[in-house]
Design an enzyme around this catalytic site. Structure first.
Site, PDB file in Angstrom:
ATOM      1  N   ARG A 239       0.873  -1.172   0.000  1.00  0.00           N
ATOM      2  CA  ARG A 239       0.000   0.000   0.000  1.00  0.00           C
ATOM      3  C   ARG A 239       0.908   1.219   0.000  1.00  0.00           C
ATOM      4  O   ARG A 239       1.986   1.187   0.613  1.00  0.00           O
ATOM      5  CB  ARG A 239      -0.900   0.039   1.261  1.00  0.00           C
ATOM      6  CG  ARG A 239      -2.024  -0.982   1.280  1.00  0.00           C
ATOM      7  CD  ARG A 239      -3.142  -0.643   0.296  1.00  0.00           C
ATOM      8  NE  ARG A 239      -4.246  -1.584   0.363  1.00  0.00           N
ATOM      9  CZ  ARG A 239      -4.413  -2.642  -0.426  1.00  0.00           C
ATOM     10  NH1 ARG A 239      -3.518  -2.929  -1.354  1.00  0.00           N
ATOM     11  NH2 ARG A 239      -5.475  -3.423  -0.299  1.00  0.00           N
ATOM     12  N   GLU A 268      -4.272   7.703  -4.587  1.00  0.00           N
ATOM     13  CA  GLU A 268      -4.625   7.008  -5.835  1.00  0.00           C
ATOM     14  C   GLU A 268      -5.992   7.483  -6.319  1.00  0.00           C
ATOM     15  O   GLU A 268      -6.897   7.614  -5.495  1.00  0.00           O
ATOM     16  CB  GLU A 268      -4.657   5.498  -5.593  1.00  0.00           C
ATOM     17  CG  GLU A 268      -3.286   4.943  -5.217  1.00  0.00           C
ATOM     18  CD  GLU A 268      -3.309   3.432  -4.951  1.00  0.00           C
ATOM     19  OE1 GLU A 268      -4.363   2.790  -5.167  1.00  0.00           O
ATOM     20  OE2 GLU A 268      -2.277   2.905  -4.523  1.00  0.00           O
ATOM     21  N   HIS A 287      -2.120   0.547  -9.724  1.00  0.00           N
ATOM     22  CA  HIS A 287      -2.665  -0.415  -8.749  1.00  0.00           C
ATOM     23  C   HIS A 287      -3.340  -1.609  -9.456  1.00  0.00           C
ATOM     24  O   HIS A 287      -4.559  -1.774  -9.366  1.00  0.00           O
ATOM     25  CB  HIS A 287      -3.646   0.284  -7.792  1.00  0.00           C
ATOM     26  CG  HIS A 287      -3.858  -0.507  -6.527  1.00  0.00           C
ATOM     27  ND1 HIS A 287      -4.144   0.071  -5.332  1.00  0.00           N
ATOM     28  CD2 HIS A 287      -3.835  -1.847  -6.281  1.00  0.00           C
ATOM     29  CE1 HIS A 287      -4.295  -0.856  -4.399  1.00  0.00           C
ATOM     30  NE2 HIS A 287      -4.111  -2.046  -4.967  1.00  0.00           N
TER      31      HIS A 287
END
Ligand code: NAP
Length: 330
Positions: A239, A268, A287
């Site tokens: 993360r 993000e 991601h």
């Protein structure tokens, strides 16, 4: 069974999965939810007994708006978007999707290792720009992956799957730093558990794949980048918040480390003013750890199975906070 209970789904599910949910439950479906502030979503939340989705930060305030909620099936293995203790306190069961995404996410991790070391993105751009006029020189050479030392920060399901690729496919030496020892895989791969600082100082690739918790938040910062080799390549698949992003950018700019391969970021999608996409020694992905057709379908299916079992009072395949339901699951 009468359809007395309602499920709120807020991630794309396929028709078959939706039909499966609709067989016994009323389903409020938001396949492309823009914001949890959407009034229709809020209204559905007020009626929901089960939630299935991902990508929405579930706050205590949202839980207050969901008085009938019994269970949540997240379409993810990471549970950092949920207030787990609060869910447990309220008797709400949380389920996640371990295992089904392990190998795909490890593939993504290894592609970041390869792309960063061999400068795949940078050199593909060079060809696209029409700059390839002669054989490239040492200034554009990459570094080897095979035979190097792979330092895994986090050695759970995905960490071990990445290490397996490195050790068995590329003859890499594997070091790991993890909450608990993993003797079986040590034997399988010849991996060695070591102190965090030793791993940082001696690894050619440092790869983070831990859950985001209070303990792991910003565990890689300026001090850690200074300990790494100048030739080190940093890979973050966990993360964004596990890393101090400003310190990482500084370490990359000042050549304290050679390169980074990143799937996750503090914010993000990446904000427009982030310098990371423009940096030649950075491979930045949006991601996509688990983002293949097969794996995203399998994750959604696991979540569907989890929520159906939970609302039916049966033990789901992958409950995360079993204690929330006390004896109900035994
Ligand atoms: P896992 O099997 O639970 O592995 C996590 C490992 O981290 C465990 O081995 C755990 O140790 C270790 N750990 C936890 N806290 C630690 C600490 N403070 N210091 C050192 N080690 C620590 O989980 P997983 O399935 O491999 O997934 C790991 C994480 O990857 C997820 O939580 C998620 O955030 C992230 N992820 C990202 C993507 C992506 O798209 N980029 C996709 C999937 C997952 P123990 O074994 O001792 O408990």
């Amino acid at each position: 069974m009468s359809k007395s209970k309602r499920i709120l789904a807020y991630r794309r599910l396929n028709d078959q999965q939706l039909d499966q949910l609709r067989e016994n439950y009323h389903v409020d479906y938001f396949g492309k939810l823009e914001s949890p502030d959407d009034p229709a979503f809020r209204e559905a939340l007020g009626e929901a007994h089960g939630l299935i989705g991902a990508g929405v930060k579930i706050t205590p305030e949202l839980l207050d708006a969901a008085p009938h909620l019994e269970a949540i099936a997240s379409i993810s293995v990471g549970v950092d978007s949920y207030p787990v203790e609060e869910l447990t306190r309220r008797g709400i069961l949380l389920c996640n999707t371990p295992d089904v995404l392990t190998e795909t996410t490890a593939d993504t991790g290894f592609s970041l290792i390869m792309a960063s070391a061999r400068r795949v993105v940078e050199l593909a751009e060079y060809v696209k720009r029409g700059d390839w006029k002669a054989s490239i020189g040492p200034d554009l050479f990459g570094s080897d992956v095979h035979g190097k030392t792979l330092g895994m920060v986090g050695f759970g399901r995905i960490g071990q799957a990445i290490a397996r690729r490195g050790a068995l496919g590329f003859g890499m030496k594997v070091l790991y730093s993890n909450a608990s020892p993993k003797p079986e895989i040590e034997r399988e791969l010849g991996a060695r558990r070591c102190e965090f600082d030793e791993l940082l100082k001696t690894s050619d690739f440092v790869c983070t794949i831990v859950p985001l918790t209070d303990e792991t938040r910003r565990m890689i910062g300026a001090r850690e980048f200074k300990l790494m080799k100048e030739s080190a390549i940093f890979i973050n698949l966990a993360r964004g918040q596990v890393v101090d992003e400003a310190a990482m950018i500084e370490a990359l700019k000042s050549a304290e480390i050679r390169a980074a391969g990143l799937d996750v970021f503090e914010q993000e999608p990446l904000p427009a003013d982030s310098p990371l996409p423009q940096m030649a020694n950075v491979v930045a992905l949006p991601h996509i750890g688990s983002a293949t057709q097969e794996t995203r379908t399998a994750m959604a299916q696991r979540a569907v199975d989890n929520i159906l079992a939970a609302l039916d009072g049966k033990r789901p395949l992958s409950p995360f906070n079993v204690e929330a339901w006390g004896d109900r699951l035994d």
